[in-house]
Design a protein around this motif. Structure first.
Motif, short mmCIF file in Angstrom:
data_model
loop_
_atom_site.label_atom_id
_atom_site.label_comp_id
_atom_site.label_asym_id
_atom_site.label_seq_id
_atom_site.Cartn_x
_atom_site.Cartn_y
_atom_site.Cartn_z
N UNK B 715 -33.47 117.99 50.80
CA UNK B 715 -34.64 118.65 49.99
C UNK B 715 -33.72 119.71 48.98
N UNK B 728 -36.31 112.75 41.52
CA UNK B 728 -36.53 112.63 43.19
C UNK B 728 -36.51 111.09 43.55
N UNK B 729 -36.25 111.03 44.58
CA UNK B 729 -35.91 109.94 45.43
C UNK B 729 -34.71 108.93 45.19
N UNK B 744 -31.01 111.06 50.40
CA UNK B 744 -32.03 110.76 49.24
C UNK B 744 -32.56 112.10 48.80
N UNK B 745 -32.53 112.28 47.48
CA UNK B 745 -32.94 113.47 47.20
C UNK B 745 -34.42 113.59 47.13
N UNK B 746 -35.08 114.83 47.87
CA UNK B 746 -36.46 115.08 47.79
C UNK B 746 -36.55 116.27 46.88
N UNK B 747 -37.03 116.03 45.84
CA UNK B 747 -37.08 117.24 44.96
C UNK B 747 -38.46 117.64 45.03
N UNK B 748 -38.67 119.05 45.34
CA UNK B 748 -39.69 119.48 45.83
C UNK B 748 -40.03 121.31 45.52
#
Lengths: 239, 810
Positions: B715, B728-729, B744-748
């Motif tokens: 994240x 993202x993703x 896996x990138x969770x861009x938040x």
């Protein structure tokens, strides 16, 4: 007496015990998922996923909110899918619980018409053409058990019982929640058996959190016309 | 937990910091929710906005590894605004004690520091004593060397401005938290803290918790309903395993493990038994010799006699000054000095810090026994990523253990409740309960040592009689833990018969060999009245605060809230009559409510005159007072902010020492670490998710759970993602000086960049539940490939919560 759920999203922590409990009780296979850049998974309801906790990050009035919406079939009191199909062998309402139930005969029905009729975008078609969705754990309920999702909920976000008791609980809780979240409201409480309490306008939670106010297709239009019938009379004799 | 799970509902303010209770202790939120429904304020402090934050009334972010700065600022705020509970502070804490002239603090170092040893001479921090050998006090709190004034001086540097520049928390958010929490210094208000590994897994882990203990003592929140300092344990029986001596430095019941330089039981007792010259201090640990002898009698039975010091010589000894923690074991193994290894109920190839080092270390073993439910990354380490099986000599044996529901026994939860559980289904296949496996192992060792060997006495003299019908008997073990009378003994008017179970509790244990007890804190759990932990009573206590005293059994002596006498004023009347825990019945001359911390009357009579029979409330400390000043730890009597081993800034903004001057640092080629290195510019942290458990062995093969959390993720903030061109993703590589993991990138929006000392610092977070054995792709690896081998100087828990990484597109 009809049953109802009261789902208080302000208490939901998105632990997703409900989502797993649903799969476990119905013995539904897991989907092969990928992380798509969100914790929400599977990405949507499906033929094998009747319950899904939707997770949305929203900035509302300058404050970050992470909104959780444990979604499932609303078991409409007058269900558009039932009306649209008009085949009680495929879709019927359990007179004891109010559950809207799909049978294997949905396979012979017009699946797209069923799906199109739902203002909440719930039913999903399987590979064999049959249609599925939440069944209120009707088998459990008839045996004196809570629906699996309610049983699994640790915080009290998921509740189930007699419709009038649930409505009372929902209205009481709404008053409390409003002190903190003035925009809080119950979603379509008069027309569905799954009553959500949300803290912010429903579109923040999910596109189909409430029945669409501007229906597009003819089928949906027809369904809506039935749904917006006044329910005051019906409710008054529920006591 | 000083309190227990249900008691969370009694709080006016709940601070969740260093834990993510909604996700990792979901059931706790039943009680957090109830407190909120009763009007409680929920505060959450976390580097990342979590599912817990989503339910909080106040959320504040902070950079991982800066909790002491955050809490130090709160201490200053409480002192500056006089929010403390003064009567409580004076009567129950050491705030008025005078500290000796040896204590001092300069440039981030306390007095007594030895750079070569990376350690302190703690004797310099002692209290000043009067001529009777009792610590001097100044109840007027005017003496500049009294604890309260030293505390003020120590934390005057922790201004909200400085704290904010260290933690990255906006000043306004700091003040919101300080104000809400500080408001519970009133006698009828209570605040609780829920913490977990977010506080412990740091080079300053113990001091993180110390800071909070001090705040709770200042505010009068210890011993009260809805208060306390509450550790949320990471497994259902972590509390039990700690109680029973899982860690290297303690024997069951928190008795120190003897070291080689302590040649006899007499010297051990002399060294480890605190003496108080204050007749009003209960100084409960003065009873330690009774517990040690009863434990030795339990281990060695009739072989333990007064003549042979009850078998003290057969106990394993630590080399002086040497630690035997997880970090040290794998460091020694990596250096080729350990030949064999039992990996029991654990998965070190994924769960330990610096897993690459751990995996390499296992390749240097001759043999390893893996006792677990399934094969895991540890048992199969030799065929894991980067390993060449042909070159690995380690012989691995797998012993299948059955799952917890397939066996009978007890667990002790975070709230110290010992709860009996029954066997459900029979163990599958040839899997067996852990108890059966270890019991048979012991019996086989005895057979082998009967033929001779190195120091056979320690094995041959073990009593080890827990078989019934040739099978491990959990009831026999539970009774052994409770303890037996070994001879007929008359105490007062009562004669206790040999062979009967010791009851009601440890006050009866003896130092002369007439009792045995496997763990004194559990004495009273299994008596002639039956198995107390199997009780399922549904009735609350008369105070109606959720104690449920006949449901299961809590140590010690079924006390549900410890230090509970401090919930009352000196006359024994509750500070909060609406949520009272205990109160003194002056006519009946007894405490009512919860089981009190000892039978003695309160320190004052109803007319306010002192009662000489009374005892101070904090009976487990030598002096009898809660320790705002804590001279017993390796890293100082007051918590001080130090940066993690790996951090993003060159200089500690609070003092002249960058990192803890006493934290262990290891020196093998696998122990690389990088601070302020442009190759690893981002703070990294690790955490858990609701959907997986521990190293994932029990959850990753479970399709319904893998469906929810299928892949390793990282994240990160939208700002960092934009800077690195990450969508993202997308799959990315997260790397540290020690290893790399695909994620896996969770861009938040839930992660935000921090402003630290004028610079913008980014932080990313990864879960630690994955490993290459499952899911089948082999692509999802352990976060611990990245974490460093360093840890807390007191406990040596690894620093897995703050380190430096890079994130790049794959």
């Amino acid at each position: 007496m009809a049953k109802a759920f009261f789902i208080d999203t302000t208490l939901c922590t998105a632990c997703r015990a409900c989502q797993v409990a649903c799969k476990q009780w119905h013995d539904l296979p897991a989907e092969e998922t990928k992380n798509l850049g969100t914790h929400q998974n599977p990405p949507d309801l499906s033929f094998n996923t009747y319950k899904l906790v939707r997770m949305n990050e929203k900035v509302i009035d300058g404050q970050l909110r992470w909104l959780f919406f444990p979604e499932q079939c609303r078991h409409c009191i007058e269900a558009p899918c039932l009306e649209a199909l008009g085949d009680p062998g495929a879709i019927y309402q359990d007179p004891d619980t109010g559950a809207i139930l799909y049978t294997r005969q949905t396979r012979q029905a017009d699946a797209d018409a069923i799906i199109e009729s739902c203002p909440y975008h719930i039913p999903r078609k399987g590979p064999d053409g049959s249609v599925s969705k939440c069944d209120m754990c009707n088998d459990r309920v008839h045996n004196g058990l809570l629906p699996a999702c309610v049983q699994a909920c640790p915080t009290g976000a998921m509740n189930f019982g007699e419709r009038d008791a649930m409505l009372e609980m929902a209205n009481k809780r709404l008053e409390v929640v409003k002190a903190k979240y003035p925009q809080a409201l119950l979603l379509d409480p008069d027309t569905v058996s799954v009553i959500y309490l949300v803290a912010f306008p429903p579109e923040n939670y999910h596109e189909f959190a409430i029945a669409s106010r501007e229906p597009s297709g003819v089928t949906r239009h027809m369904a809506l016309r039935k749904m917006v019938r006044p329910f005051a009379a019906a409710l008054s004799h529920l006591g | 937990m000083t309190n227990h799970w249900i008691d969370l509902k009694n709080a006016d303010v709940i601070l969740i910091m260093g834990s993510n209770a909604a996700e990792n202790h979901p059931i706790s939120f039943k009680w957090v929710t109830e407190a909120q429904k009763n009007g409680a304020t929920l505060i959450n402090v976390d580097p990342r906005f979590t599912r817990t934050s989503s339910k909080a009334d106040i959320y504040a972010s902070l950079r991982s590894g800066t909790d002491i700065a955050f809490l130090g600022g709160m201490i200053k705020y409480i002192l500056d605004n006089k929010l403390y509970h003064e009567e409580y502070m004076l009567n129950y804490t050491n705030a008025s004690f005078i500290v000796g002239k040896g204590f001092g603090f300069k440039d981030g170092l306390f007095t007594g520091y030895d750079e070569k040893k990376r350690g302190y001479d703690q004797s310099q921090w002692a209290f000043e004593m009067d001529d009777k050998g009792v610590p001097k006090k100044d109840p007027t709190l005017k003496n500049p060397r009294c604890v309260l004034n030293l505390l003020k001086k120590h934390y005057e540097r922790y201004t909200t401005k400085l704290v904010s520049s260290v933690t990255g928390t906006p000043e306004a958010d700091l003040l919101k938290v300080y104000k809400a929490y500080g408001a519970t210094g009133k006698p009828d208000k209570a605040a609780t803290i829920m913490y977990a590994m977010g506080w412990t897994q740091h080079t300053v882990g113990v001091q993180n918790i110390r800071s909070m203990c001090m705040i709770q003592l200042l505010l009068g929140n210890m011993g009260v309903a809805g208060g306390g300092v509450n550790a949320l344990r990471g497994e259902s029986n972590v509390q039990g395993s700690t109680d029973h001596g899982l860690l290297f430095h303690i024997l069951p019941g928190y008795l120190p493990t003897p070291s080689a330089s302590i040649p006899s039981l007499a010297v051990y007792n002399e060294k480890n038994t605190p003496k108080s010259n204050d007749p009003r201090s209960a100084n409960w640990w003065q009873n330690r010799p009774k517990y040690v002898v009863s434990l030795l009698k339990s281990y060695f039975g009739d072989k333990a006699t007064a003549e042979n010091e009850f078998g003290y010589g057969w106990l394993p000894k630590l080399d002086d000054g040497k630690a035997y923690s997880w970090l040290d074991i794998f460091d020694t193994m990596y250096n080729g000095k350990i030949r064999g290894f039992f990996s029991w109920g654990q998965n070190p190839a994924c769960s330990g810090a610096n897993s690459n080092k751990t995996r390499q270390a296992m390749a240097k073993l001759d043999w390893m026994v893996n006792v677990n439910l399934f094969d895991n990354e540890t048992g199969s380490f030799w065929r894991g990523p980067g390993m060449n099986p042909a070159e690995i000599k380690t012989e691995v044996f797998m012993l299948p253990a059955c799952v917890s529901v397939e066996k009978e026994g007890s667990i002790s939860n975070s709230g110290r409740w010992m709860q009996w559980r029954y066997e459900g289904p029979k163990p599958m296949g040839n899997s067996r309960p852990d108890g059966d496996i270890i019991l048979e192992l012991g019996l086989r060792l005895k057979e082998l040592y009967a033929g001779g060997g190195a120091f056979p006495d320690a094995i041959l003299n073990l009593k080890w009689d827990y078989l019934t019908n040739h099978k491990y008997d959990p009831h026999k073990v539970a009774k052994e833990i409770n303890g037996y009378w070994l001879v007929d003994k008359k105490i007062g008017d009562v004669t206790y018969k040999a062979g009967s179970l010791v009851a009601p509790g440890f006050a009866l244990l003896q130092a002369d060999g007439s009792t045995s007890c496997g763990n004194w804190v559990y004495c009273g759990s299994y008596t002639d009245k039956g198995n107390m932990s199997a009780r399922r009573g549904q009735e609350d206590a008369p105070n109606n605060i959720g104690l449920y005293p006949t449901f299961a059994w809590a140590w010690p002596v079924n006390r549900r809230i410890i230090y509970n006498r401090a919930s009352c004023d000196p006359k024994g009347q509750p500070y909060n009559p609406n949520r009272w825990v205990v109160k003194w019945d002056a006519e009946g001359k007894k405490w009512v409510g919860d089981v009190p911390d000892g039978p003695w009357p309160p320190p004052q009579n109803p007319d306010g005159s002192p009662n000489e029979a009374g005892r101070y409330a904090f009976i487990m400390t030598k002096e009898g007072f809660g320790q705002i000043y804590g001279p017993g730890l390796k890293d100082g009597p007051f918590p001080e902010h130090y940066e993690p081993l790996e951090c993003p800034i060159e200089k500690n903004l609070v003092n002249g020492q960058r990192m803890s001057p006493v934290a262990p640092v290891y020196g093998t080629d696998a122990d690389a670490h990088m601070t302020c290195d442009p190759r690893f510019p981002y703070v990294g942290t690790t955490y858990r998710v609701s959907e997986h458990w521990q190293s994932g062995l029990m959850t990753r093969p479970q399709p319904w759970l893998l469906e929810l959390q299928p892949q390793m993720f990282v994240e990160m903030s939208e700002e960092l993602a934009a800077m690195r061109g990450i969508k993202n993703g997308e799959r990315v590589l997260v790397a540290s000086a020690r290893g790399e993991v695909k994620c896996t990138a969770i861009v938040t929006k839930r992660f935000k960049p921090f402003k630290i000392g004028g610079a913008v610092i980014h932080e990313v977070g990864i879960p630690w539940h994955f490993g290459w054995r499952w899911p089948e792709s082999g692509e999802e690896e352990s976060a611990n490939l990245l974490t460093p081998s360093t840890g807390d100087p007191n406990t040596r828990i690894p620093e897995s919560k703050a380190f430096m990484v890079n994130v790049t597109k794959l």
